[in-house]
Every structure is written in C-alpha cells, then in structure tokens.
Design a protein around this motif. Structure first.
Motif, PDB file in Angstrom:
ATOM      1  N   LEU A  10       0.828  -1.208   0.000  1.00  0.00           N
ATOM      2  CA  LEU A  10       0.000   0.000   0.000  1.00  0.00           C
ATOM      3  C   LEU A  10       0.868   1.267   0.000  1.00  0.00           C
ATOM      4  O   LEU A  10       1.817   1.382   0.768  1.00  0.00           O
ATOM      5  CB  LEU A  10      -0.916   0.002   1.227  1.00  0.00           C
ATOM      6  N   LYS A  12       0.654   5.546   0.009  1.00  0.00           N
ATOM      7  CA  LYS A  12      -0.175   6.752   0.108  1.00  0.00           C
ATOM      8  C   LYS A  12       0.736   7.965   0.098  1.00  0.00           C
ATOM      9  O   LYS A  12       1.617   8.114   0.934  1.00  0.00           O
ATOM     10  CB  LYS A  12      -1.009   6.740   1.399  1.00  0.00           C
ATOM     11  N   CYS A  49      -6.916   4.249   5.115  1.00  0.00           N
ATOM     12  CA  CYS A  49      -7.065   3.685   3.775  1.00  0.00           C
ATOM     13  C   CYS A  49      -8.012   2.495   3.827  1.00  0.00           C
ATOM     14  O   CYS A  49      -8.855   2.299   2.955  1.00  0.00           O
ATOM     15  CB  CYS A  49      -5.714   3.242   3.220  1.00  0.00           C
ATOM     16  N   GLY A  52     -11.604   3.544   4.367  1.00  0.00           N
ATOM     17  CA  GLY A  52     -12.192   4.318   3.268  1.00  0.00           C
ATOM     18  C   GLY A  52     -12.186   5.811   3.500  1.00  0.00           C
ATOM     19  O   GLY A  52     -12.664   6.567   2.662  1.00  0.00           O
ATOM     20  N   GLU A  55      -8.146   7.751   0.232  1.00  0.00           N
ATOM     21  CA  GLU A  55      -7.942   6.856  -0.888  1.00  0.00           C
ATOM     22  C   GLU A  55      -6.446   6.616  -1.057  1.00  0.00           C
ATOM     23  O   GLU A  55      -5.686   7.566  -1.163  1.00  0.00           O
ATOM     24  CB  GLU A  55      -8.496   7.518  -2.147  1.00  0.00           C
ATOM     25  N   PRO A  56      -6.008   5.365  -1.063  1.00  0.00           N
ATOM     26  CA  PRO A  56      -4.567   5.130  -1.243  1.00  0.00           C
ATOM     27  C   PRO A  56      -4.115   5.487  -2.653  1.00  0.00           C
ATOM     28  O   PRO A  56      -4.913   5.497  -3.588  1.00  0.00           O
ATOM     29  CB  PRO A  56      -4.428   3.621  -0.987  1.00  0.00           C
ATOM     30  N   GLU A  60      -3.077  -2.629  -2.837  1.00  0.00           N
ATOM     31  CA  GLU A  60      -4.260  -3.469  -2.869  1.00  0.00           C
ATOM     32  C   GLU A  60      -4.793  -3.660  -1.458  1.00  0.00           C
ATOM     33  O   GLU A  60      -4.014  -3.864  -0.526  1.00  0.00           O
ATOM     34  CB  GLU A  60      -3.849  -4.839  -3.404  1.00  0.00           C
ATOM     35  N   ILE A  61      -6.076  -3.593  -1.298  1.00  0.00           N
ATOM     36  CA  ILE A  61      -6.674  -3.951  -0.018  1.00  0.00           C
ATOM     37  C   ILE A  61      -7.748  -4.990  -0.283  1.00  0.00           C
ATOM     38  O   ILE A  61      -8.715  -4.722  -1.006  1.00  0.00           O
ATOM     39  CB  ILE A  61      -7.302  -2.722   0.671  1.00  0.00           C
ATOM     40  N   GLN A  70     -12.332   1.693  -2.640  1.00  0.00           N
ATOM     41  CA  GLN A  70     -11.381   2.635  -2.034  1.00  0.00           C
ATOM     42  C   GLN A  70     -11.984   4.020  -1.891  1.00  0.00           C
ATOM     43  O   GLN A  70     -12.696   4.491  -2.774  1.00  0.00           O
ATOM     44  CB  GLN A  70     -10.113   2.683  -2.882  1.00  0.00           C
ATOM     45  N   SER A  76     -17.046   0.563   3.069  1.00  0.00           N
ATOM     46  CA  SER A  76     -16.288  -0.241   4.029  1.00  0.00           C
ATOM     47  C   SER A  76     -17.153  -0.615   5.217  1.00  0.00           C
ATOM     48  O   SER A  76     -17.134  -1.757   5.679  1.00  0.00           O
ATOM     49  CB  SER A  76     -15.065   0.555   4.502  1.00  0.00           C
TER      50      SER A  76
END
Ligand SMILES: Nc1ncnc2c1ncn2[C@@H]1O[C@H](COP(=O)(O)OP(=O)(O)OP(=O)(O)O)[C@@H](O)[C@H]1O
Ligand SMILES: Nc1ncnc2c1ncn2[C@@H]1O[C@H](COP(=O)(O)OP(=O)(O)OP(=O)(O)O)[C@@H](O)[C@H]1O
Ligand SMILES: [Mg+2]
Ligand SMILES: [Mg+2]
Lengths: 504, 321, 335, 335
Positions: A10, A12, A49, A52, A55-56, A60-61, A70, A76
């Motif tokens: 991830l 950000k 992230c 929610g 937004e990253p 991947e989440i 996202q 979420s």
C-alpha cells in the motif's frame, strides 16, 4: 484460519509527503493484530485507507478475499469494517444515541425509530460498562473519555467483521481499558478480526496476538508474535535501542513555588490542597474523571474558583485570569491538543511561539528569529517533520503533542502544568519527554504532571498525589510508588478488587 | 423652491429650434439616471432614448446607476469620456452636486433633470418636476374631497431622499394651511420604500391600527398597487380612497374604472425628452452660457397635473407601463 | 467505577442551552405582545391583528425554515429575496396576459425558484464555491433576472382564474393570499405546515440528522458514511423550493409580481434564524427558535407601524429590541 | 528517515493554499483589465480611468480592510454601511451651516463611527451577543441615527474651509476627495496606506497574530494567554474607526453627507474579503486577497458601466463574473 484483511504494497502520498511506501498487513479471523510505530510512521494513514476515509495512491486492499472499494467509508462500513479513529471524530451537536447510529439509524420509515435507537445505545454502552452515559445528551457536552466510549460503541453498533482501533486507550483509564479488552476478547472469540494501535507497549502483550511494526511509512516487521520482547519491538520501531526509558528521579528543594489551598469548584474539585516545590516533579494520578484536569484549569485560572486560593511564590494568583497566571510564570499543556492547544491551520512555528510572542516583537515581529527559535525547540523534541512552516493539522497525533510541549519549553515558566503530556506519544519520544521534564525540574522549575499512565508517574515523579472524586486521597513518595499501589488509591475501596488484580 | 417665476416655459423646448441647428457636427450626450427598475424612471430613460434617436446629429449614451454613490462614480467616468453635454437625473441632488460641478468645470455642460442640485454652478440648465407641488396638489385634492374632515394615511417613499421629503412636506404644509381647524388628520405616515411589497405590509398594519381611514396618499403608483391590495384584502375598499403619484398605466386604468384609486399626480415623464432636446441645443451652440440665448431658459419647471376620472383620457398618452 | 459514571450525569444538565434559548425567546415574544396590548389596547391584542401578523410572517417565515437547514450545514443563502422576485416575475410571464390558470403560476414560480436554488447548490456542492460568494452572486443574478424577464415591469396577477376578490376559489392563487379555513388564513396554514414539517424532518428523520452532522463536523460526517456533498446540495435546493412557496404567498397577497419585491428578505430570514439560536457555524439548529424569531420580527414591525413611529425611530428601536432580545436569552459565558 | 524528510520539505504540504488563491485572484484582476482594454481600448486602459477606479475602490476598500480583521476573528460586521451614513451626517451637523472647519467634520465623523463600533464591540465582547445579531442591530440603529440626526436631510459639505472645488487646500475635506499628490488622488493614498498598514499589523505584529489565533481556535488562544475578549473588542472598534475614515473619503468626493449613503456597502466589503480568501469561519485572513477582491469588484463595476450595460444585465453579469472568479481560484477539493 481465513484472512479477513490483506493489505498489499500500500502506498499513500500526500502532497509533499509519502506517508506509506509499500506497506503489507494481514489480519486473520479471531486475532488481535497490533500496529506499532513511532509518531508519523503512517499507522493512522494505513487504517484510514482501509476504512475508506482516504484513498490510497497505490496498492491493494482485500477484504474477505475481495477488493475493498477505495475511498468509500460507507462501502467499508457496509462490509463490516468498523473503525475507531485516533482523533475523536464525533459530531458534537448530535446526541449520544444519534452519534452511535449516525448513517445507519433504525427507522420506522420515514421517521427515525428513536426508541429503538435509545434502547440499542443503552445496551451497547452497558456492554462497555458505561450504562450511565445519558444517551440523549449531546456528545459535545461529554468529557473526552466518555466521547471515546461513544466512539467505541459506534464501532460496535453494526455488524462487525473487522474492528480497527487507533489508540483507543489514550484517554481511557485502567478500568475502562480492561472493560474494552473484555469486549475485544468476546469479539475475537466470535471470529472478528481486530487491528489495534497503541503506544502503550504493555497493552500489546495483554491483548495482542501478532504485531506489525511500521517505521517511516514502511513495514519494519509484519506478523511477528506479540510475545516479542519489548526491547526488540522498540528497536524495530526506532531503529536503535532506547537505553533508558526513565531518567533519574528529581529530588526537589524546600522552596515552595505553587501552593493550592482548599481549591474548590463543584462538582469536579472538592477542596484540594497541594504544594509544588522548586525542582520537583509532582505527579497527579487517578482515574478518568477524578477531577485532575479541572484542578489544573483552576490553578491556571481558566475557570473561576468557588472557594480556596492559589498562591504562586508567596503571592496569590488572581483567579480566572490565565494571562495573569502566564505572566507570573505558569504554563499549561492541556489534555486535548486539537481543541484546546493548537490552531490547526497554523504552521508549527506560529503554534510554538503564540504564548511567547513578546520575545520576538519590538514593534514588529522578527519572523526570521521566530522561525529559527521554533525550529530549535521542535528539533529538540524530535518532531517529525520539524519543518517550521508545516501546517499542524497535517501532523500525526504524536507530533502535534510535541508542538504543544515545544510551546511551553520555549516560554520559560516557573511552574509547568502538564495534562497527559505523553498521550499518543511513541516510546522514544516519551523517553525524551521524561528526560526534558527531569531536566526542567533540575533547573529549578516545579512541574505538576497529570497522567493516566500510573506507571510513568511511578517512575518520574518526586511525589505522586492520587485524586479520587475531586479530592486528593493519597500522597505517595516517588521512591515507594508503584503502579499497583497508585491504582489501589485511585480506585474507590468499594470497587471491585478484581479490577486491580486484573491490571497488575 | 421657486415655482412661480420659472414655471412659465412650456415642455416642448427645442422642437422648434431642432431643424436650424444642423451645422454638420454632431453632439455627444451622456445621460445618467438612477436604476430604472421602477415605472416612472423606466419611462424617463425610454423617452430620453427615443428623443435622441430622432436626431441624426446626436450621439447618445444612457447610464444607469444603483445608488447615489455609484452614480457619482459613473458620472466621474463619463467625464473622462468628454461628452459635450451630460444629462443628469440625480438619485440625490445634494450628493451629486460636486461631481456635476466637476463636469461643468471640465467644460462639459450639465442639464439637471427632476431633482435639483444644491449649487447653482452645477448645471447649465435645469428641467425639473416639482415634488413639493405634487404634495400640494395631493393635499388640495384630498382636502377638497373630504371637505377638510377625516383621517388620512400617508405611505411615503424611501426615507431620507429629497423626493420623499418634498412630497411629504408639500402635503403636510398644505393640509395645515388649508384645513386649519385640524379636522383633516394625518393618522399614520409610514415609508413604503417605493416598493409594492413593503407598501402592502405597512398598509396591512396601519389597517389594523386605524379603524377609520378616509383617504390614503401614496408617494408612488407602483407602490400604491401594494397598498391597494392591502385595502382590498381587508375588504375595506368602500371605506376610503387612494391617490398615487407618477401616472402609470395601471393607475390610470384603475382611475378610469373608478373605485378605490381616485387620482394620481404626475409630471410628464416626457421631461427627459425635453432634456435631451435641450442638451442638443446647448451642445450645438458652443459658448452658449456666455450668450444666454433667450430661447433656452436656464430653468424649466414642468408643472404637475392632477389626473382624475374626469380628465384621465387626455393624460393617458403620457402613461407609462 | 460507579462514581465516575455518576458524574457523567452532570453533563446532561449542561445540554439545555438551546432549549433555554427557545424559552427565553418565547418570553421575548410574549413581552412584545404584552407591550403591544398595553400601548394599543384596542387594536393590538385582537384576533384580527394576530391573524394579520401571522400572515405577514408567513412569507419570511417560509424562507427562514429553509434558511435554518442551510445554516445548519454551516452555509448561508443570501439569494432568497432575489429568488422570490425572480420566481414571481417568471411565474407572471408564464401565465401571460390572458393567463387563466393559477396552477401555472404556482408551478412556474416554484419550479423557477427551485431551479435557481439548484444553481446555488451546484456551485456550492460541486463547484466548491464558498456559500457566501455563490449565493451573493445569485443575489445579483436573480435580481437581474427579475428585472430582465418582464422588461422591469411588474406583472398583475389579479385576473388568474378562480379569483374574484371577496371569495377566491380554493387553490386559486388569490386564495393563498386572502382565503381562510376555519377563520385562519391559508398562508398561515402553509407556514405552520412547513414549520412543522421542517421540525419533523430536521429532528426526526435521517436526513435531518445528516444535515446537523454535516454542519457540526463535516469530516466526521464523511467518514461515518454521510453523503456530505448530496446533503449540502439538497439544502440549497430546498431553500430555493421554499423561496418558491414564499413567492406564491407573497404574490397571492400582493395580486402582482414585482421585480423589486423581496428586498432584504434574506437579512430578515437569517436574522430570525440566528436570533432563534441556530448557530451560523453550523451543527446547531432549532426550528422552534426560528419560528419564534420570525414572530419576534413580525411583532416588532407590526407594533412599530401601528404606533406610527417615524422610520428613523423605528430603525433605532428595532435594533435595540433585537439586541435586548438576544441579551435576555444569552446563555452561559462563552469566553 | 532522511529520504522522507526530504520530501517533507516539498512546498505543497505547507500553508500554500492562501497564496495560491491570491495569485489566482491577481490573474482574475488582470483578465478583467485585459477584457476592458479590448472592449473599450480608448477609454478603459487609460491612466485616468485607472485612477478613477482606484478612487472608487477606496471607500469600500477601507471598510474591507477593517472587515478582514473582523472576519479573521470569525466575526462579521453588518453595520459598516449604516455607520458610514450616520458618521457622515453626524460630522455634517457638527460643522453646522456656518461650518468652516474641515477638521471638525473629519474628527467628528471618525469619532462617531468609532463610537458606534465601540457599541458593537461592547455588545459582542462583553454582552456576548453573536456578532451577526449585534451588528445587524447596529445596521438598523445607525441607519436610524443617520436619518434622525438631521431630520432625514442630507448635509452639504461644500462650504467647508479650504474648499474651493478646483483646488482644495491640503487636508481640507474636499482635498481628500479630489486632491492629488504626484497625480495620484489623495483617497488612493489613504486606501493604500491603510491596506499596507493593515497588512503589517496582521502579519507582522503580535496583535495580528492574536487576531488570527482568536479566529482559528478561541479556546486554544485563551489557554495560550491571548486576551481573547480584548482582541474581539478591538476588531469591532477598528472596524468602526475605519468606517469613519471611509466616511471622510466618501463625503469628500460627494461634497455632502447623505443619510441614505453607504447602502449595502457591508455586502460589498464582506464580498471582497471572502473572495480574497479570508475564511468566514475565522483563522485565515489575507489583506492582499482583500485588496485584490476590492479591485475585482471595482473593475467589474467600471467595465460594466463603460460598456453601458443596463442595470439588469449588469446585475446578472456581475454575479456571473464573481462566480467565475471564485471558480478560477478554487483550491483543492474540500470534501
Ligand atoms: N492529510 C495529510 N496531508 C499531508 N500529510 C499528512 C496528512 N495526513 C498525514 N500526513 C502525514 O503522514 C505521516 C503519517 O501520519 P499518520 O497520522 O499516519 O502517523 P501515525 O503513525 O498515526 O502517527 P501517531 O502515532 O503520531 O498517530 C505524517 O508525517 C503526517 O504528517
Ligand atoms: N465538559 C464537561 N461536561 C460535564 N462535566 C464535566 C466536563 N468536564 C469535566 N466534567 C466533570 O468534571 C469531572 C472531572 O473531569 P476531569 O476531566 O477534570 O477529570 P480528569 O481526572 O482530568 O479526567 P481525564 O483523565 O479524562 O482528564 C468529571 O467527573 C466530570 O463530571
Ligand atoms: Mg496516528
Ligand atoms: Mg483530564
């Protein structure tokens, strides 16, 4: 065991800041996964992230094996990701029940089902051991600790598959933390996954199963067992060993700086007398709501006294006049930095110097000197980033706390009142703050420290006073103070003795 | 105000001399008027425009301002465009005097329309209606109708401007003179801001407070529509009558129909056309102020007229909508 | 732990501020009424006069209910007065001179006002323009439109169908101005209905909670899953829609639509909302307070004109009464 | 840690939003000027016209500087326009009809406006009345006083000493309206001086810092030792004082003091401040932005009158330009 959450690589980036640079994390059913890391490491960013809230940039989440939408908090939430944020993110104008059920209110279409909302809220609060919080009261009128309970209740109000908690214990006392852990254990037994962030390393062992360590936006270690020795965790976090967490205990002199005589402001403070001598660090322990914050506010002149007297260096202080107090050499670092200490849209510099602008101004402000001085103070506290022009709102929680401390270090006080000075601060910085407190005392100041972490009071104070229900119920010499002993005094004799057992 | 000496000249200044002025050069005229969101003022600017279009040798520009201050600013800007003549209908005579003086001093002739400047050197020529006289006429009319006996309500214009002050003063002065016994009482006097909805609410309240009203003197026909409505809504249209000022189509229509609306007082909005004609003459005749030709008088006062059911037909041509 | 628990109860005692403010304002309303009854015993405390004051308050009152929602989200709508003028003229030209249908006017006015409100909403929610500026622009634009649409002229609406004066047909335009049901003017019913509906929506529906949440803490609302942008959008549309209804009430009484009407209505509406205890900073809103605020202004105005005070004295007195009303209801110390 | 540390140095994370907004507004000003130069090449881009526009902006400009301080504390002052009218008339009656002294007028006007501002300040800082309501009350009271003081009549100021029109003596009243120094109107000097002084005070003095702190976080400011109440008091006094100066500039140009002058100046001033990037929520203020905002409004006004648009088209256009200007300078997403 199935993975509930998988975070892969991830990233950000905020404008000018890479908060996360490829972080991995996975949480399986029924575990408490602790997130550790120094202030500004990116813990809050990571969980935001997932929830929610932001937004990253990349990465991947996966939630229950499927990609999580996202930047969509509602999405979420709907999937069962419940989050308790670090900063109390409640709407002060909504009632407790409305806050708990905001955005998923029970309805008799088209109206709200208030009865159901109140009943469900009461049940939730009862589950957290706080049935007494009035569900119809406005959240803004509650004390921070009660607000935190409301946040927790809110997180538990829906169907939870993954519970994320960002430093929930920072403003709770031992008893409340125990209750919280009880609830967490019940949830994990039902298969809920939990992400738990805290700077209190002892909690990791109490509640955690596995640990992920973040440092500087990267995963320093992920999925290691919670039994990893504290030393090792700290080393992973800060990249070096922290040699000595607690400095030498200051001894103090005989010269009385601050004297509080029978201070009274009902209902919180019911007749308190105390003394702070030059060179002393006096601890003020107690449970949340025992009136410590109120007492500091009285001393500092923020609230009028019903009765009693505050004497500073032999001369009485005018009650209700913080400016007079400051002029006479008092300083207060309040407990809620966001609402009481910082101008969030200001740069670090301006926040540091606001209480001591006189030193930079003839007719005009010498802003160059101001900036340099601020930078020096921020550096001394290892604030990250120590860019004096950076807007405080964008700092991580712990670093905001450092900015507040820097303010009062800059303004050389005679007596410093610190309300929860290490709240939300990482281990390395805690050590730094303890050292600074001790040095200040050594240089002849008197320091009065309020803390809910009784352990730290036991280690850094010359004397510890314990408050309960607005009165000082015990004075313990620093050398004899232990966390257990302090807690005994803090808890009312009638209270369940098992609470004490459980903690210690 | 000196109506006696100057009100002699007719309104048709310029029409006769228009033809002989054709010296080949053209005259640039800038006219500045208050916002034309209002019937009478709207008619003024339309007439001015129309009059200008009749002459090939006139370059005409019309400016509208929101209030006295911005009108002053506008005229200042107009001065920098150096027209031959400025025609100014000031929002507020006193407030616009200095800027008019400035124009005169810059060699631009100023024709003052309707509302007087407070200094004599602010305008080369003046053409004005007489608001004081309107008050006088209204008072005379109402006093005669009621035979000096009864209760009168006055719904004024916008407080603090000379139009309102003059219309009120003419009215009250005359009532006092004409009915010295005090049989005719002004029982309420409230501003309706030249605004129909303000007129409506103010009148609604006055109707509550006054159980016996015989006549209503309103300062403006547009605003009077709101007052009329308040009276009708209360079902008290038989109890009283009402007069307006200005001469709008609506008002004339209602006067013709008879009933509540009994009279209106007007000075011909055509004075704007006259002003343009006058401006053209001045512009064509350089150095006019030294020569002072007798055919262009320094001041023209347009007499106000009473329009009632009896004579409404002959005035309908002047009505604006 | 029971002891700390107990002290939390203390918090409840402090949550009373808003209610206190409402009571205090109710006292102001009563005081003003009593003052009127003493000064004008024959004409003021009459059923007729009360009816008159309620009718008069209905126009600004309806605007103020919409304004309460807008201000609750920490926004502001400066354009309501201009929208009233524009919507009236638009409705007027829609029915034309041969206009026979009240319904056409009513629908056209409401639709046009809603459209203008939607323009505000779009600029603010999607264009991210500060509400003050966006609605200041509309303040100017709508006034310009009102003048433009019918060449600066007022439109007479007296010929709309159903409209003989003494006894207008139900649901004809004039009926909304002078019609009565059980002796109470229709416009008062409309105002009351909207006020009650407003109260229910604000306090008893999810939408209302969202509105408060957005104004109280936008970020918290967002992360709780509140559709912040849509809520902000909606309150300006609502304000426009209610401006449309207000237009109908005004034009029905006035029997015409004037391009200069609605002047400074926004100030009256905002004043009523703020005096009623709704915070301009958002998050705290009281429909009851707004209602009382509207009544306060209506009482002041009615009392002063009935006493036939001169304008200048009226203005000074009005200012002093407003100040006094607020001082009377002042809650605890704020700093 | 060094690599991230480096990126932290990155400019964007800093307090750049405001500066960006100022630049964007400067572009708007330039665009408007260019538009004027294209549409009216002969008369618009002339030194004479520029001078004229600056003179025109000076009156509202001075008010807007004071308003910036007020809004920076999260307050608002709706009464400036009315104060201008009241102070002018008060000054006018002080000199009387035989009045010979410009100084008496100037001092009286400024003192009276300052006094009115002090009333606002007292109600807000010590009476704890919401600024919107307190100044709304003063909006009404001061307008009433303006009408009351000289029986609704304007006062001519042309006879004040030193005051022949063509060439007024320095420091006489008319000199402030039409006098020039190095070809630049005196009123422009006054405006610029106040703007620069305002900038210095706001950005380079302890007082200015306190003003913003109070608006940014009142409680935090109090705990940090800022004399919150005194600061709040002071900004309203300042706003009154500057309204006095604005009165002098206006009356000097008009040569008279009218009780109806200053109408809606508050809206222009607040509009200029907000368009300049100062937040109505307090805590963020920009004098440069305010200055540019005032210029923007002056340019729009001048351009439209020079193009000889009719009132209604002007209003629509003005609204659209204001909206466009704000859209152009819109910063990053806010929700
Ligand atoms: N909105 C934002 N804009 C710019 N930078 C941000 C923003 N939010 C956070 N940051 C930066 O990202 C970094 C990570 O912050 P974060 O809040 O995740 O730290 P944290 O690990 O939670 O620290 P703490 O223990 O102090 O709470 C910090 O340097 C912070 O300054
Ligand atoms: N905003 C408030 N509203 C109502 N009561 C309050 C408020 N703040 C404090 N109190 C009362 O004062 C008492 C003491 O609270 P205070 O916050 O001073 O305790 P504390 O020991 O400092 O707790 P904490 O650890 O949370 O700071 C509480 O029991 C509470 O009843
Ligand atoms: Mg964090
Ligand atoms: Mg505390």
């Amino acid at each position: 065991m199935t993975a509930i959450l998988e975070v892969r690589n991830l990233v950000k980036e905020f404008p000018g800041v890479k908060a996360l640079q490829g972080v991995d994390l996975d949480v399986v059913e029924g575990e408490v996964h602790c997130l550790l890391g120094p202030n500004g490491a990116g813990k809050s960013t990571l969980i935001k992230c997932v929830s929610g809230a932001i937004e990253p940039t990349a990465g991947e989440i996966l939630f229950m094996g499927e990609p999580l939408p996202q930047g969509d908090p509602a999405g979420s939430l709907k999937r069962g990701v419940a989050t308790i944020y670090q900063e109390l993110d409640l709407v002060p104008d909504l009632s407790v029940a409305e806050s708990i059920f905001l955005a998923h209110e029970p309805r008799h279409w088209p109206l709200l089902d208030l009865d159901k909302m109140y009943r469900a809220s009461e049940a939730l609060l009862a589950r957290l051991g706080h049935e007494s919080i009035p569900v119809r009261a406005k959240v803004g009128k509650l004390r921070p600790a009660a607000q935190q309970i409301v946040s927790i209740a809110r997180a538990l109000s829906g169907d939870v598959r993954l519970l994320i908690m960002d430093e929930p214990s920072a403003i709770l006392d031992e008893g409340e933390i125990s209750t919280l852990f009880e609830v967490v254990r019940r949830l994990t037994a039902e298969g809920v996954g939990v992400v738990y962030i805290s700077h209190r390393l002892d909690e990791i062992r109490r509640i955690g199963d596995r640990v992920t360590v973040l440092a500087d936006g990267r995963t320093a270690a992920t999925g290691i067992p919670a039994t990893t020795p504290t030393d090792r965790l700290v080393e992973l976090m800060v990249g070096r060993k922290v040699e000595q967490l607690y400095p030498d205990r200051p001894v103090g002199t005989d010269r009385v700086l601050l004297q509080v005589r029978d201070a009274r402001r009902l209902p919180a403070v019911r007749g308190v007398s105390l003394q702070v001598r030059a060179g002393e660090v006096v601890g003020l322990g107690g449970l949340v709501g025992s009136g410590r914050t109120e007492l500091l506010r009285l001393i500092y002149g923020l609230d009028p006294l019903d009765d009693g007297e505050i004497v500073l260096e032999g001369k009485p202080l005018k009650a209700g006049h913080p400016r007079a107090a400051i002029r006479r050499g008092l300083g207060l670092a309040p407990e809620d930095r966001k609402s009481q200490a910082l101008v969030l849209d200001w740069s670090e510099t301006k926040n540091v110097t606001i209480a001591d602008l006189g030193r930079f101004s003839r007719v005009l402000l010498d802003i160059k000197k101001e900036r340099e001085t601020a930078r020096k103070e921020l550096r001394a506290l290892k604030t990250v980033p120590d860019d004096p022009d950076r807007v405080v709102r964008l700092l991580s929680g712990g670093n905001q706390q450092k900015v507040v401390l820097a303010r009062w270090l800059l303004r050389q006080c005679r007596v410093l009142l610190l309300d929860e000075p290490t709240r939300g601060v990482d281990v390395a910085t805690k050590a730094e703050i303890y050292r600074i407190i001790s040095e200040l005392a050594a240089s002849g100041l008197g320091v009065l420290v309020v803390s809910s972490e009784l352990e730290e009071l036991a280690h850094i104070c010359t004397r510890v006073l314990v408050m309960r229900e607005g009165e000082i119920v015990a004075e313990v010499d620093g050398k004899d103070a232990t966390e257990r002993a302090l807690l005994r005094h803090a808890v009312a004799p009638t209270d369940a003795p098992d609470l004490v057992e459980e903690v210690v | 105000m000196s109506d006696e000496e100057t009100s002699t000249t007719t309104v048709t200044v310029g029409e006769t001399t228009a033809a002989e002025g054709g010296s080949g050069e053209s005259v640039s005229i800038i006219a500045s008027v208050p916002p034309t969101d209002h019937g009478w003022l709207g008619a003024i600017s339309k007439d001015a425009q129309a009059a200008a279009e009749k002459h090939d040798d006139v370059e005409f520009e019309l400016l509208q301002a929101a209030d006295a201050d911005s009108q002053a600013q506008q005229i200042e800007q107009a001065i920098s465009q150096k027209p031959d003549v400025l025609v100014v209908l000031p929002q507020d005579g006193a407030a616009l005097t200095p800027v008019a003086q400035k124009a005169e001093r810059a060699g631009i002739r100023v024709v003052n329309v309707d509302r007087l400047f407070t200094a004599p050197d602010a305008a080369t020529a003046t053409i004005l209606g007489d608001n004081y006289q309107i008050g006088v006429l209204a008072a005379n009319y109402i006093a005669d109708e009621l035979k000096c006996q009864g209760n009168v309500v006055e719904i004024q214009g916008l407080a603090g401007i000379s139009v309102t002050t003059d219309r009120t003063k003419g009215f009250t002065d005359t009532i006092r003179q004409k009915c010295p016994g005090g049989g005719l009482k002004i029982v309420a006097s409230q501003p309706g801001d030249f605004n129909p909805d303000k007129g409506l609410t103010v009148m609604e309240n006055i109707l509550q407070a006054q159980s016996d009203i015989d006549a209503v003197y309103t300062h403006d026909d547009d605003m009077a529509q709101g007052v009329v409505q308040a009276i009708r809504n209360a079902g008290r249209d038989d109890e009283m009558f009402l007069t307006g000022v200005g001469g709008s189509q609506d008002a004339m229509q209602q006067i013709k129909e008879g009933g509540l609306y009994r009279a209106t007082f007007l000075y011909n909005p055509n004075m704007a056309a006259s002003a343009v004609n006058m401006a053209r003459l001045i512009g064509l005749d350089e150095g006019f102020s030294e020569l002072v030709p007798p055919e262009v008088p320094r001041q023209v006062v347009v007499p106000a007229a009473v329009v009632t059911k009896d004579n409404v037909e002959e005035y309908e041509q002047y009505a604006f909508d | 732990m029971t002891d700390t628990a107990q002290t939390w109860r203390g918090a409840l005692g402090r949550a009373k501020t808003l209610e206190f403010q409402e009571y205090a304002l109710a006292i102001v309303v009563v005081l003003l009424f009593v003052a009127g009854a003493i000064l004008k015993p024959d004409t003021f405390p009459t059923w007729d006069n009360i009816r008159n004051m309620l009718t008069q308050s209905s126009v600004v009152g309806v605007l103020a209910i919409g304004m309460t929602f807008v201000i609750a989200t920490a926004g502001i709508d400066l354009s309501v007065g201009s929208m009233v003028a524009a919507a009236g003229v638009f409705g007027g030209i829609m029915v034309g001179t041969d206009g026979t249908s009240s319904l056409v006017f009513i629908l056209a006015a409401i639709l046009f006002a809603t459209f203008l409100g939607t323009c505000n909403a779009t600029a603010i929610a999607y264009g991210r323009v500060v509400p003050f500026i966006a609605t200041l622009a509309m303040f100017s634009i709508a006034r310009g439109l009102a003048l433009l649409l019918n060449d600066k002229l007022p439109v007479s609406l007296l010929d709309l169908n159903g409209g003989s004066f003494g006894d207008p047909r139900p649901f004809s335009l004039l009926w909304f101005g002078v019609g009565r049901i059980f002796g109470i003017p229709v416009s008062v019913f409309v105002f009351l209905a909207i006020a009650i509906l407003g109260w229910v929506v604000l306090n008893r529906t999810r939408y209302g909670r969202y509105v408060i949440a957005v104004g109280g803490n936008r970020e918290a609302a967002r992360i709780a899953g509140v559709p912040v942008r849509r809520i902000i959008f909606s309150v300006y549309v609502l304000s426009g829609f209610l401006a449309g209804i207000s237009t109908v009430l005004l034009c029905a009484r006035l029997g015409s639509a004037s391009p200069v009407s609605g002047n400074l209505y926004e100030l009256d509406a905002i004043g009523a909302v703020v005096i009623g205890g709704t915070s301009l900073a958002g998050g705290r809103a009281s429909i009851v307070g707004t209602f009382l605020g509207v009544l306060t202004f209506a009482l002041i105005f009615s009392l002063m004109t009935q006493l036939n005070m001169s304008t200048e004295i009226q203005q000074v007195t009005k200012g002093l009464i407003v100040l006094g009303a607020v001082l009377l209801q002042r809650p605890e110390a704020r700093y």
